[in-house]
Design a protein around this motif. Structure first.
Motif, PDB file in Angstrom:
ATOM      1  N   ARG A  74     -13.183 -27.385  -7.639  1.00  0.00           N
ATOM      2  CA  ARG A  74     -12.917 -26.762  -6.341  1.00  0.00           C
ATOM      3  C   ARG A  74     -14.167 -26.948  -5.486  1.00  0.00           C
ATOM      4  O   ARG A  74     -15.270 -26.569  -5.898  1.00  0.00           O
ATOM      5  CB  ARG A  74     -12.642 -25.267  -6.510  1.00  0.00           C
TER       6      ARG A  74
ATOM      7  N   THR B 127      -6.122 -24.458  -1.142  1.00  0.00           N
ATOM      8  CA  THR B 127      -5.391 -24.781  -2.369  1.00  0.00           C
ATOM      9  C   THR B 127      -4.443 -23.635  -2.702  1.00  0.00           C
ATOM     10  O   THR B 127      -3.301 -23.838  -3.113  1.00  0.00           O
ATOM     11  CB  THR B 127      -6.396 -25.008  -3.516  1.00  0.00           C
TER      12      THR B 127
ATOM     13  N   GLU C 253      -4.894 -21.426  -8.371  1.00  0.00           N
ATOM     14  CA  GLU C 253      -5.695 -22.501  -7.783  1.00  0.00           C
ATOM     15  C   GLU C 253      -6.041 -23.544  -8.842  1.00  0.00           C
ATOM     16  O   GLU C 253      -6.070 -24.737  -8.556  1.00  0.00           O
ATOM     17  CB  GLU C 253      -6.983 -21.915  -7.178  1.00  0.00           C
TER      18      GLU C 253
ATOM     19  N   GLU D 181      -3.150 -25.904  -9.492  1.00  0.00           N
ATOM     20  CA  GLU D 181      -2.984 -26.795  -8.329  1.00  0.00           C
ATOM     21  C   GLU D 181      -4.089 -27.869  -8.314  1.00  0.00           C
ATOM     22  O   GLU D 181      -3.816 -29.043  -8.053  1.00  0.00           O
ATOM     23  CB  GLU D 181      -3.015 -25.942  -7.051  1.00  0.00           C
ATOM     24  N   ILE D 182      -5.323 -27.477  -8.629  1.00  0.00           N
ATOM     25  CA  ILE D 182      -6.427 -28.444  -8.665  1.00  0.00           C
ATOM     26  C   ILE D 182      -6.189 -29.466  -9.781  1.00  0.00           C
ATOM     27  O   ILE D 182      -6.370 -30.674  -9.595  1.00  0.00           O
ATOM     28  CB  ILE D 182      -7.787 -27.721  -8.839  1.00  0.00           C
TER      29      ILE D 182
END
Ligand SMILES: Nc1ncnc2c1ncn2[C@@H]1O[C@H](COP(=O)(O)OP(=O)(O)O)[C@@H](O)[C@H]1O
Ligand SMILES: CC(=O)OP(=O)(O)O
Ligand SMILES: [Mg+2]
Length: 405
Positions: free
Chosen positions: A93, A184, A386, A389-390
């Motif tokens: 991130r 995100t 997150e 998703e990353i």
């Protein structure tokens, strides 16, 4: 077989969250958190989901470099170390991507230099993100390191929302505009909300309220962000754990000229000693609710200021979107604090917004509706992820089959 695992690193100013996922089925193999980095009382909490084993140790961890090395050791103890041939990539991130990065990006020296140039506009976050990338690269120089930017989802904002009302020549020279953050999360949650409604993201307009320690709202029209509450830096917008959010910019001149404070002191005041913490000495919503239940007026006023700002943004984004299908609450406060959800929509029945007290009080892990049956606007609790998703974006870029997708 090609490697299918992705390690995700989410480096905060004083924490490092991580997850190791197997992208064949997006399952989590390990997850953990290093807290209070740089203090004497650092802690690492590690869970191996494959074995169900959890471990926790204390003791000083000086910086993000040492934190990642400690994480690497914990993973090795479970046979999931960074040296594993099954690791396909490391996804990071990165909070500020400026104008430069609109997509997940494989890190090279030039990308690192650009992330470094953005430190002045994300001083709490980008330095930690950079250390995470550099250390991961040193540990596995052969692996692709992918940066996934908090700002990327917001690059679709129209100029009318992204620009401040200042001389565009000055703004452009200094790259001053509203970038937005937590993208995100806003992207993931807006899609998950559409799924909860049984509709395609392109069909729905959603207001996403990401209420964690940092907090931001976004207006998402048909899957695209059209406005968000954070700006040049993650300081603008909602009242947060330790950040003030919106204030008259003249407060800064006044503190400097009349209050005799230096720019660095004001920066620290607004980023680290304001928000809920500045108002009542606590930044954790659980503690604030406990104090309110005991009749503490200072905590109650802090809560009311927090809610007033939140409600203003709900109204503003209702107007920006014109039609709202759902309001989604997410992140630590949004997912867990029922009183925040109830107070944020109280009195907005004319806008079609309400929560059902019983549904709102239910504690559950997955996405769920908390609005009354048949409500014109769905109010939902949609846990963010997150890290997933990353990992998904990282694997799509560099994993097996990336070229065919
Ligand atoms: N059960 C709970 N009830 C109310 N608030 C909670 C609860 N659990 C966590 N929180 C709030 O969530 C915040 C952390 O949110 P999180 O999304 O994890 O933040 P960050 O990612 O910014 O560290 C805590 O500071 C606290 O205010
Ligand atoms: C951008 C931002 O505010 O992030 P966090 O909530 O992790 O501090
Ligand atoms: Mg967060």
């Amino acid at each position: 077989m090609s490697p299918t695992r992705v390690l995700v690193l989410n480096s905060g100013s004083s924490s490092l969250k991580y997850q190791l996922l197997d992208m064949r089925d997006s399952s989590r193999l390990a997850a953990g958190l290093v807290e209070r980095i740089g203090e004497q009382t650092s802690r690492i909490r590690h869970t191996c989901l494959a074995t169900g084993d959890s471990r926790e140790h204390g003791g000083p961890i000086a910086d993000h470099d040492a934190a990642l090395k400690a994480v690497s050791q914990e993973l090795s103890r479970d046979g999931l170390g960074l040296d594993s041939p099954e690791l396909a990539a490391i996804g990071h991130r990165v909070v500020h991507g400026g104008m430069f990065f609109t997509e997940p990006t494989v890190v090279d020296d030039e990308v690192l230099a650009e992330i470094e140039r953005l430190i002045p506009v994300a001083p709490l976050h980008n330095p930690a993100n950079l250390t995470g990338i550099r250390t991961a690269r040193a540990l596995r120089p052969d692996l692709p390191q992918v940066a996934v930017f908090d700002t990327a989802f917001h690059t679709t904002m129209p100029e009318s929302a992204a620009r401040y009302a200042i001389d565009p020549k000055i703004a452009d020279r200094h790259r001053i505009r509203r970038y937005g953050f937590h993208g995100t999360s806003h992207a993931y949650v807006s899609r998950a909300t559409a799924r909860l409604l049984g509709r395609a993201p392109e069909e729905v307009n959603v207001i996403v309220l990401h209420l964690g320690n940092g907090a931001s709202a976004s207006a998402v029209a048909g899957g695209r962000c059209v406005d968000t509450s954070m700006g040049l830096t993650p300081l603008e917008g909602l009242v947060m754990g330790t950040r003030s959010g919106d204030l008259d910019p003249a407060v800064i001149f006044h503190l400097a000229r009349v209050g005799g404070m230096s720019m660095d002191e004001i920066d620290t005041l607004l980023n680290k000693r304001s928000g809920l913490f500045g108002l009542c000495g606590d930044n954790d919503m659980r503690e604030i609710r406990r104090r309110i239940d005991e009749g503490d007026a200072e905590a109650e006023l802090a809560f009311d200021i927090y809610i007033h700002r939140l409600k203003k943004y709900i109204g503003a984004y209702y107007a920006v979107l014109g039609r709202v299908d759902a309001v989604a609450f997410t992140a630590g406060v949004g997912e867990n604090a029922a009183p925040v959800r109830a107070a944020a929509v109280a009195g907005l029945e004319e806008l079609g917004l309400a929560v059902d007290p019983e549904l709102n009080a239910v504690r559950a892990d997955g996405p769920r509706l908390v609005s009354p049956a048949g409500a014109r606007v769905a109010v939902a609790v949609v846990p963010t992820d997150e890290e997933l998703e990353i990992a998904t974006q990282t694997y799509a870029l560099v994993g097996a089959g990336a070229n065919n997708s």
